[in-house]
Design a protein around this motif. Structure first.
Motif, short mmCIF file in Angstrom:
data_model
loop_
_atom_site.label_atom_id
_atom_site.label_comp_id
_atom_site.label_asym_id
_atom_site.label_seq_id
_atom_site.Cartn_x
_atom_site.Cartn_y
_atom_site.Cartn_z
N HIS A 120 0.69 -1.20 -0.19
CA HIS A 120 0.13 0.45 -0.01
C HIS A 120 0.26 1.10 -0.01
N ASP A 121 2.65 1.86 0.12
CA ASP A 121 2.68 2.48 0.27
C ASP A 121 3.89 2.41 -0.94
N ALA A 122 3.23 1.87 -2.34
CA ALA A 122 4.59 2.59 -2.88
C ALA A 122 4.89 4.06 -3.25
N PRO A 123 6.05 4.32 -3.68
CA PRO A 123 6.25 5.52 -4.24
C PRO A 123 5.71 6.59 -5.12
N LYS A 124 5.42 7.74 -4.39
CA LYS A 124 4.05 8.68 -5.43
C LYS A 124 5.88 9.21 -6.38
N LEU A 125 5.69 8.79 -7.82
CA LEU A 125 6.68 9.28 -8.92
C LEU A 125 5.75 10.52 -9.90
N GLU A 126 6.78 11.28 -10.29
CA GLU A 126 6.53 12.65 -11.27
C GLU A 126 6.52 10.88 -12.81
N MET A 127 5.06 11.80 -13.20
CA MET A 127 4.78 11.71 -14.84
C MET A 127 5.83 11.25 -15.89
N GLY A 128 5.91 10.18 -16.18
CA GLY A 128 6.70 10.28 -17.09
C GLY A 128 8.15 8.97 -16.58
N SER A 129 8.21 8.69 -15.47
CA SER A 129 9.10 8.31 -14.36
C SER A 129 9.99 6.81 -14.92
N ASN A 130 10.72 6.67 -14.50
CA ASN A 130 10.98 5.09 -14.51
C ASN A 130 10.80 4.13 -13.29
N ILE A 131 9.74 3.35 -13.61
CA ILE A 131 9.57 2.85 -12.11
C ILE A 131 10.79 1.79 -11.55
N VAL A 132 11.63 1.16 -12.87
CA VAL A 132 12.90 0.30 -12.91
C VAL A 132 13.93 1.49 -11.89
N ARG A 133 13.52 0.75 -10.38
CA ARG A 133 14.62 1.75 -9.36
C ARG A 133 15.96 0.57 -9.26
N GLY A 134 17.69 2.01 -9.16
CA GLY A 134 18.79 0.67 -9.32
C GLY A 134 19.14 1.00 -10.37
N LYS A 135 20.06 -0.39 -11.14
CA LYS A 135 20.40 -0.01 -12.57
C LYS A 135 19.35 -1.04 -12.92
N GLN A 136 19.70 -0.59 -14.30
CA GLN A 136 18.53 -1.00 -15.26
C GLN A 136 18.93 -2.67 -15.53
N GLU A 137 17.56 -3.23 -14.95
CA GLU A 137 17.83 -5.14 -14.99
C GLU A 137 17.83 -5.45 -16.58
N ASP A 138 17.92 -7.01 -17.14
CA ASP A 138 17.65 -7.31 -18.11
C ASP A 138 16.15 -7.24 -18.48
N GLY A 139 15.49 -7.10 -19.28
CA GLY A 139 14.16 -6.76 -19.87
C GLY A 139 14.08 -6.12 -20.72
N ASP A 140 12.64 -6.19 -21.12
CA ASP A 140 12.19 -5.81 -22.29
C ASP A 140 11.72 -3.86 -21.62
N ARG A 141 12.42 -2.28 -22.12
CA ARG A 141 11.96 -1.07 -21.43
C ARG A 141 10.60 -1.10 -22.15
N PRO A 279 15.28 6.31 -27.26
CA PRO A 279 16.59 5.98 -26.83
C PRO A 279 15.91 4.48 -25.18
N ASN A 280 15.00 5.24 -24.67
CA ASN A 280 14.44 4.30 -23.54
C ASN A 280 13.36 3.54 -23.40
N ALA A 281 12.36 3.15 -25.06
CA ALA A 281 12.23 1.39 -24.60
C ALA A 281 12.34 2.08 -26.01
N GLU A 282 12.72 0.04 -26.08
CA GLU A 282 11.68 -0.92 -27.51
C GLU A 282 10.56 -1.08 -27.67
N PHE A 283 9.25 -0.72 -25.91
CA PHE A 283 8.58 -1.27 -26.45
C PHE A 283 7.06 -0.29 -25.70
N GLU A 284 6.19 0.03 -26.30
CA GLU A 284 4.98 0.74 -26.31
C GLU A 284 3.85 0.22 -25.87
N LEU A 285 3.15 0.46 -24.41
CA LEU A 285 1.99 0.08 -24.19
C LEU A 285 1.46 1.09 -23.76
N PRO A 286 0.33 1.29 -24.95
CA PRO A 286 -1.27 2.51 -25.01
C PRO A 286 -2.26 1.97 -24.27
#
Lengths: 312, 312
Positions: A120-141, A279-286
């Motif tokens: 219930h206490d996930a952080p409030k983020l600015e619109m357009g932020s990345n929810i990946v924290r710390g170093k970029q992990e593997d996975g399709d951005r 440059p920050n994403a390989e996929f789009e999800l509308p």
């Protein structure tokens, strides 16, 4: 046992008055809904025992499975819930809730189960932020974006809070995995006047539900796999609107036809599309969300319990 | 909800294929009895949810009750079992077991539930001993005696082991009460050639089942009392015979019509009669046990699980 005997639970050779005797022990000073639910549960449990001629051993195995689930459950894990999930019960309760709500209102976004990994206490983020924290992990951005609208008027909703969470590419939520940063792949976003939202996440992957406890024993006994198809969880809230608990599922994911907890609905299938020029994403999800107002949904019970069940 | 809707669980407004979808997830490599029980349980749970239009809150309250029961359960207490007991499930499983056995054999002594206070290591005592340990407690001193016979031949059984346990006059079993000596009011007796047994005990009193957990919450929600009528527990074993788990009940006891766990049967009612001429007892209690041979009972399942369920 012949199908006819299962169909008519009154036709059995055991004491025909026993269940009535148990129900008759109920006193006068009871909440009517509590009485309805308890009496119905007692009738079903007794019919289950009689129809199957349940033995003491089998009953005791069930008791021990329940006790073991309780002992494993704490603030980070709810094994009793998971046991219900593999039996389809949480998804069924979700479908009942959603059906009652849509009977009473214009159709909002379909719902799906909360699951045991909400915080219930996930952080409030600015619109357009990345929810990946710390170093970029593997996975399709992935860049996810859309609009939150009122399901009746179609107008954008200002101040809608979108709570999102999904697993890391290793199939674990951050609280299951000591190697992930706290609150990795979680965040909340609040819409402005235009109702729009956007953030960066990863394309999710299928993962197994925890199968080291009673839920895993049930899956094993039924020769079933523990995997869920790739999905992202959402909890939406907005003033004057009923909260929405839902998940969206990658249409191309393995296990999409075969979710271990039966949560997939056609209207929640989405397509991750290759995305050029960012440059920050390989996929789009509308994806757009439609929320019902309390007035529209007042005769239903759409996800009315989000606050309480979110605590587990 | 109208009775008709409850009678016909197929007539509802929810996805008619959902339950079938859950059942169809079952693989090929399953034990047929496990499949039968799990599928029947899933159908009953789903019907229960649909018939009552179960909400997320209500379902989650049930999950938390189960989890709490598990967390309270250990080697001295089985709260999951107690939860079943107040819903009548253990007594029903006992009645199913007994009915199947008596359909297949001459009528042995009726059975009753084991309950959560059995200990498998009660001391072996000489015939005629007193099971009161330490100083004599309050309570009516009773001389119990009788014969163990074969239910078909009527002949006495040599080497039958009678395991007896009951509460102290304060309503507590010894393992619930730090003030009672270890193994107070428990013992095992082995019959000789004549099949006879006798020992001294106390006339039992009604007592409440533990109501500080989920079972107590259910009783309170149903406006029910937690009391059991006065009774003495027995577990009988003899070579070549099916074990018997039973209780005998003081016919004059309060709650005899209203046992919190529904275990009373007419054939298990007994009379404590005033006893003259023995300085060690104010009451006499004659009671004979009849045991079925394995051959008589081979088509039934009379208390077949004594060993396993006794461990809880």
């Amino acid at each position: 046992m012949p199908a006819a005997a299962v169909e008519d639970s009154k036709a059995h050779k055991f004491n025909p008055n026993f269940t009535q005797q148990v129900l008759a022990a109920t006193g006068q000073n009871v909440n009517l809904r509590v009485k309805q639910l308890t009496h119905s549960l007692i009738k079903h449990l007794h019919d289950f025992a009689r129809e199957n001629e349940l033995t003491v051993d089998e009953w005791m195995m069930g008791v021990e499975l329940m006790n073991e689930a309780g002992r494993m459950s704490d603030s980070k894990r709810n094994e009793g819930q998971l046991l219900c999930d593999v039996l389809g019960l949480e998804s069924l309760v979700d479908e009942i809730t959603y059906k009652l709500a849509t009977d009473a209102a214009d159709e909002p976004t379909a719902t799906a189960i909360l699951g045991p990994f909400y915080r219930h206490d996930a952080p409030k983020l600015e619109m357009g932020s990345n929810i990946v924290r710390g170093k970029q992990e593997d996975g399709d951005r992935t860049w996810m974006h859309g609009t939150v609208t009122d399901s009746m008027s179609g107008k954008p909703i200002e101040g809608a809070v979108i709570d999102v969470w999904h697993t890391a590419p290793n199939g674990l939520y951050e609280q299951q995995d000591p190697d992930q940063p706290e609150m990795n792949l979680r965040g909340t976003f609040t819409t402005g006047k235009d109702g729009k939202y956007d953030f960066y996440c990863l394309r999710p992957v299928p993962y197994p539900i925890p199968f080291d406890g009673p839920a895993g024993k049930v899956l094993q006994a039924l020769d079933r796999h523990p995997y869920r198809p790739a999905h992202i969880h959402f909890l939406l809230r907005a003033a004057g609107h009923k909260p929405i608990v839902t998940q969206i599922f990658d249409r191309s994911s393995k296990y999409i036809e075969d979710d271990a907890v039966f949560a997939v609905k056609d209207s929640l299938l989405v397509d991750f599309t290759p995305f050029k020029g960012d440059p920050n994403a390989e996929f789009e999800l509308p994806y757009d969300f439609k929320m019902a107002t309390f007035e529209d949904a007042k005769n239903g019970m759409l996800n009315g319990s989000t606050e309480e069940s979110g605590a587990v």
